[in-house]
Design a protein around this motif. Structure first.
Motif, PDB file in Angstrom:
ATOM      1  N   ARG A  34      -5.317   6.970  -6.568  1.00  0.00           N
ATOM      2  CA  ARG A  34      -4.257   6.785  -5.577  1.00  0.00           C
ATOM      3  C   ARG A  34      -4.823   6.165  -4.311  1.00  0.00           C
ATOM      4  O   ARG A  34      -4.192   5.294  -3.706  1.00  0.00           O
ATOM      5  N   ARG A  79      -3.540   2.653  -2.958  1.00  0.00           N
ATOM      6  CA  ARG A  79      -2.952   2.601  -1.627  1.00  0.00           C
ATOM      7  C   ARG A  79      -3.739   1.640  -0.740  1.00  0.00           C
ATOM      8  O   ARG A  79      -3.155   0.878   0.034  1.00  0.00           O
ATOM      9  N   HIS A  81      -2.161  -1.568   1.136  1.00  0.00           N
ATOM     10  CA  HIS A  81      -2.260  -1.785   2.575  1.00  0.00           C
ATOM     11  C   HIS A  81      -2.965  -3.098   2.893  1.00  0.00           C
ATOM     12  O   HIS A  81      -2.667  -3.732   3.908  1.00  0.00           O
ATOM     13  N   MET A 135      -0.448  -5.819   2.986  1.00  0.00           N
ATOM     14  CA  MET A 135       0.661  -5.677   3.910  1.00  0.00           C
ATOM     15  C   MET A 135       0.244  -6.203   5.263  1.00  0.00           C
ATOM     16  O   MET A 135      -0.861  -5.949   5.721  1.00  0.00           O
ATOM     17  N   ALA A 188       5.744   1.809  -7.026  1.00  0.00           N
ATOM     18  CA  ALA A 188       5.805   3.060  -7.786  1.00  0.00           C
ATOM     19  C   ALA A 188       5.547   2.794  -9.252  1.00  0.00           C
ATOM     20  O   ALA A 188       4.895   3.573  -9.945  1.00  0.00           O
ATOM     21  N   PHE A 241       1.877   2.580  -9.886  1.00  0.00           N
ATOM     22  CA  PHE A 241       1.302   3.918 -10.019  1.00  0.00           C
ATOM     23  C   PHE A 241       1.571   4.466 -11.417  1.00  0.00           C
ATOM     24  O   PHE A 241       0.706   5.037 -12.072  1.00  0.00           O
TER      25      PHE A 241
END
Lengths: 91, 250
Positions: free
Chosen positions: B64, B68, B72, B75, B93, B96
């Motif tokens: 995770r 993540r 990021h 982004m 999602a 994941f």
């Protein structure tokens, strides 16, 4: 939730109570505004901070907080109705 | 909400978003505010239900963090310049989920021990939550009939209520609680300075063999009688809990 989770095969070791609860939750969340679903999943399932949620959803942190409060209140009320109670404990 | 505090403070405290000083102030406030206590319990119940239902699998912590970090990194830093729609969130999602399905295939089917660990966590959390001021009982009585009558209409099953005060386990009352999204009855007993919760609910597919364990300084033991499941929890010594369980199952 239906728009973001692909169809999965049933998990063989999930209990009947988990299956029932998952089914109830999916049904409740299906009727939530997308914003409410978004924030409650990101916070209560993914553990994202308010700042992360605000960045992901491109909304102010204040909106994160108010949406989260309303989503939780709605979900608690829906779950309580299912269990025979109505008190939202001021959420 | 009867308390004057903004609802946002309770939510922020629950989510760990209050600063250290404000969190300490709020914790002090909690000691005298049943409204805020109730709100925290309700928030815990909602999150507990969502987690217990396991709407989808979650990745190991290391995976995770990596995913993540990757998200990021793509982004932009200025808020608002990239609008991730619900579809974008669904894609993230979905990423994941795809990774986690593969992880589950590699790691194998979940064992009974995982279920027991989740059960123990839920039941001990409920016990510890009940120890917060004002949370322990909805009906305060040592009279088994009074307590038993109080549960009528509040839970959809009938169960025996007994007082073992003559052998050191005094009935103090009961309440309705929620454990892992399920409504349960809780009977409260006291032995010397230790509180015992006895959680009762309708039996599921579990085969009924007694289970026991310890977690966060609490001992618990669970068993099945007929169509009901019971679980006694306390921070008392294991020998005291064993003695209490024998009283309940006689």
């Amino acid at each position: 939730m239906n728009s973001c989770t692909p169809n999965l095969p049933p998990r063989p070791n999930r209990s009947q109570s988990q299956e029932r609860l998952a089914s109830d939750l999916r049904e409740h969340l299906k009727h939530f505004p997308p914003r409410f679903r978004e924030v409650i999943v990101l916070r209560d399932l993914e553990g994202c901070s308010y700042k992360e949620i605000a960045a992901i959803a491109s909304i102010p942190i204040g909106t994160v907080m108010s949406s989260l409060s309303r989503a939780r209140r709605q979900l608690h009320s829906a779950l309580a109705k299912g269990a025979g109670g109505e008190d939202t404990h001021g959420l | 909400m009867g308390c004057d505090l903004e609802y946002s403070v309770v939510h922020s405290y629950f989510d760990g978003e209050l600063g250290v000083i404000r969190a300490a102030e709020f914790k002090h406030h909690l000691a005298d505010c049943s409204d805020c206590m109730d709100q925290l319990a309700a928030l815990s119940s909602v999150r507990g239900s969502l987690k217990y239902a396991r709407l989808y699998e979650t990745a190991p912590a290391s995976l995770r963090r990596k995913i993540r970090a990757d998200l990021h990194s793509i982004m932009p830093t200025t808020r608002g310049s990239l609008r991730l729609s619900w579809r974008g969130l669904a894609a993230a999602a979905g990423l994941f989920l795809v990774v986690l399905i593969l992880w589950r295939v590699i790691s194998g089917v979940r064992k009974e021990q995982d279920y027991q660990a989740e059960f123990a966590a839920g039941i001990v959390d409920a016990h510890l939550r009940s120890l917060l001021p004002g949370q322990i009982t909805n009906v305060n009585s040592s009279d088994p009939q009074t307590v038993g009558t109080w549960f009528e209409g509040k839970v959809k099953f009938v169960f025996p209520v007994r007082n073992f005060a003559d052998v050191g386990f005094a009935l103090e009352g009961g309440r309705v609680d929620i454990v892992q999204g399920q409504t349960v009855a809780a009977l409260v007993y006291r032995s010397r300075d230790q509180l015992f919760n006895v959680f009762i609910w309708r039996a599921s597919e579990w085969n009924g063999s007694p289970r026991s364990g310890s977690r966060q300084g609490c001992q618990w033991i669970a068993w099945r009688t007929g169509k009901l499941e019971f679980c006694a929890v306390s921070a008392a010594a294991p020998s005291d809990l064993d003695r209490f369980e024998r009283l309940l199952t006689e």
